[in-house]
Write a protein that holds these residues in place. Structure first.
Motif, PDB file in Angstrom:
ATOM      1  N   ALA A  74       0.794  -1.272  -0.022  1.00 47.27           N
ATOM      2  CA  ALA A  74       0.040   0.220  -0.091  1.00 47.27           C
ATOM      3  C   ALA A  74       0.946   1.295   0.060  1.00 47.27           C
ATOM      4  O   ALA A  74       1.685   1.384   0.770  1.00 47.27           O
ATOM      5  N   PRO A  77      -1.134   4.941   2.467  1.00 45.64           N
ATOM      6  CA  PRO A  77      -2.333   4.700   2.946  1.00 45.64           C
ATOM      7  C   PRO A  77      -3.047   5.617   3.927  1.00 45.64           C
ATOM      8  O   PRO A  77      -1.990   6.405   4.698  1.00 45.64           O
ATOM      9  N   TYR A  92      -5.238  -4.069   1.204  1.00 41.34           N
ATOM     10  CA  TYR A  92      -4.792  -3.524   2.339  1.00 41.34           C
ATOM     11  C   TYR A  92      -5.866  -3.263   3.460  1.00 41.34           C
ATOM     12  O   TYR A  92      -5.800  -3.571   4.813  1.00 41.34           O
ATOM     13  N   GLU A 118      -2.566   0.756  -4.024  1.00 39.52           N
ATOM     14  CA  GLU A 118      -1.915  -0.395  -3.699  1.00 39.52           C
ATOM     15  C   GLU A 118      -1.791  -1.426  -4.766  1.00 39.52           C
ATOM     16  O   GLU A 118      -2.656  -1.478  -5.663  1.00 39.52           O
TER      17      GLU A 118
END
Length: 157
Positions: A74, A77, A92, A118
């Motif tokens: 990811a 995030p 994720y 991701e």
């Protein structure tokens, strides 16, 4: 008889000294600018290499069927905005937080709006649903660099 004194003093005048100091200052500040820009370029390339290395680790973990799960990376995030996170799972959001490895970004880059947040590699095959380019943006230097990923999980840069 008139006596004339001839000056035998040696040295530099104040104007000559100021000119030399001004020239040295100009050259020094130019080299500082060039070195700073070079450092930023090196830092940007190092950040790209970090992302490539993490993508390759996620791919290798998926190929080796670690935890019998897909593996992914990811990029920035929401819960780790200046980080990259390796995870185990189909996404994720669905991954177990205990399987996550967080790597803090060391240079401020952003992703182009067309880049995925991701990449997930399937277990045993390392195939991925994503087939395209991750575009990294260095806003300070107005530069971009790309990492290409195909459906078979091949990462090239």
């Amino acid at each position: 008889m008139a006596s004339h004194k001839i000056s035998t003093a040696k040295g530099f005048t104040l104007i000559e000294m100021l000119i030399v100091i001004g020239l040295l200052t100009a050259v020094g500040s130019l080299s500082l600018f060039i070195d700073l820009n070079s450092y930023r370029g090196d830092a940007f390339r190092a950040e790209k290499n970090t992302i490539v290395t993490l993508l390759e680790k996620a791919r290798a973990d998926a190929l080796n069927n670690i935890n019998q799960d897909p593996h992914g990376l990811a990029l920035f995030p929401a819960d780790h905005p200046q980080s990259y996170v390796l995870f185990s799972g189909a996404s994720y959001a669905a991954s177990d937080p205990a399987t996550r490895e967080v790597f803090n970004a060391s240079y401020a880059i952003t992703l182009a709006s067309t880049s995925p947040s991701e990449i997930v590699f399937a277990q045993l095959s390392a195939n991925t649903a994503y087939d395209g380019v991750i575009t990294l943006v260095d806003a300070v230097r107005s530069m971009e660099s790309t990492i290409t990923i195909n459906r078979e999980g091949m990462v090239s840069w």
